[in-house]
Design an enzyme around this catalytic site. Sequence first.
Site, PDB file in Angstrom:
ATOM      1  N   LYS A   1       0.983  -1.158   0.014  1.00  8.91           N
ATOM      2  CA  LYS A   1      -0.068   0.063   0.006  1.00  8.91           C
ATOM      3  C   LYS A   1       0.932   1.104   0.003  1.00  8.91           C
ATOM      4  O   LYS A   1       1.661   1.485   1.006  1.00  8.91           O
ATOM      5  CB  LYS A   1      -0.846   0.034   1.077  1.00  8.91           C
ATOM      6  CG  LYS A   1      -1.693   1.198   1.462  1.00  8.91           C
ATOM      7  CD  LYS A   1      -2.724   1.287   2.369  1.00  8.91           C
ATOM      8  CE  LYS A   1      -3.432   2.417   2.424  1.00  8.91           C
ATOM      9  NZ  LYS A   1      -4.535   2.383   3.587  1.00  8.91           N
TER      10      LYS A   1
ATOM     11  N   LYS B   1      -2.241  -1.203  -3.901  1.00 11.23           N
ATOM     12  CA  LYS B   1      -3.170  -0.224  -3.826  1.00 11.23           C
ATOM     13  C   LYS B   1      -1.963   1.203  -4.197  1.00 11.23           C
ATOM     14  O   LYS B   1      -1.254   0.894  -2.986  1.00 11.23           O
ATOM     15  CB  LYS B   1      -3.664  -0.379  -2.551  1.00 11.23           C
ATOM     16  CG  LYS B   1      -4.758   1.038  -2.240  1.00 11.23           C
ATOM     17  CD  LYS B   1      -5.154   0.804  -0.972  1.00 11.23           C
ATOM     18  CE  LYS B   1      -5.864   2.108  -0.558  1.00 11.23           C
ATOM     19  NZ  LYS B   1      -6.423   2.071   0.560  1.00 11.23           N
TER      20      LYS B   1
END
Length: 324
Positions: free
Chosen positions: A195, A248
């Site tokens: 992330k 992400k």
Amino acid sequence: MLFPDYRPRRLRQNDAFRRMMRETKLSVDDFILPLFAIKGKGVENPIDSMPGHYQLSIDNLVKTSKKAYEFGIPAIMLFGIPDKKDPLATGAYDKDGIVQKATRALKDKIPDLAVITDVCLCQYTDHGHCGVVDGHIIDNDASLDLLARTALSHARAGADMVAPSDMMDGRVAEIRNILDENDFSNVPILSYAAKYCSAFYGPFRDAAHSAPKFGDRRTYQMDPANAIEAIREVTMDIEEGADIIMVKPALPYLDIIFRVREEIDLPIAAYNVSGEYAMIKAAEKMGWIDGKKVMMETLIAIKRAGADMILTYFALEAAEALRD
Ligand code: PBG
């Protein structure tokens, strides 16, 4: 193969050939719809920077989830917007917190729709960071127990899967342990493993009221310049017990999805985040792009890069487009 012996256009000349040659196919099975739960009744607060998305009270959340289920979308990702915040994020692991209540309602009304819960503290801390703070330091190890308790409370409410998005080191192992100790060894962990510290989360933070009050998330989320490190992050989460790993955001990180796909044999999720959605919606509104076509091209690109599932605010629209 050289022209004129090889003519790539031969296999593109009609729709039947194009369908036969298509390497990547999108399906409604690929989508996970993120939704935001807030307390109240009949509430449907539009999120300005995410047209078509709302903060939903549980009754409306169930309505939208039913629609998703009827379209064949297998799962939703649930985020909570609590009415109180404090330094220790007590709302995150409250058995009657917003996510816990919403999960119980969803599992009661639509038992076959999978509910994945986002496990993080940032919506619940008064300072807006994803862990507890000591002065201006985000204290990694002190956050682990709270994250684990949050995941356990979600499992107790009936969550089918938990998804830690905090990026504290060691949280996957901590969550796996507490779930196993409490008879939830069947609840999978979808880890937000790679992330990145991204400006593409802006609209989400408006929606979830989760922007940090001081500093930023650079000491825990990944530097956008790093790719090799993503493999280390992903490998670490797998060793700690992650069942699915996430990259992400998605679109600016297709290379990361591709690299992870080459190296890892677990299912990969990609999060087509709020800012990616907002850009397409904004350009469509200006009349500068064909929003529907750009949506489908974006989703196919994420799948082609190697994602097995896509978290996307387009899930309902895309499901409708695929059905028609
Ligand atoms: C919570 C969380 C965020 C997103 C998902 N979980 C925000 C953040 O890390 O600041 C972003 C999702 C999106 O932008 O759509 N930690």
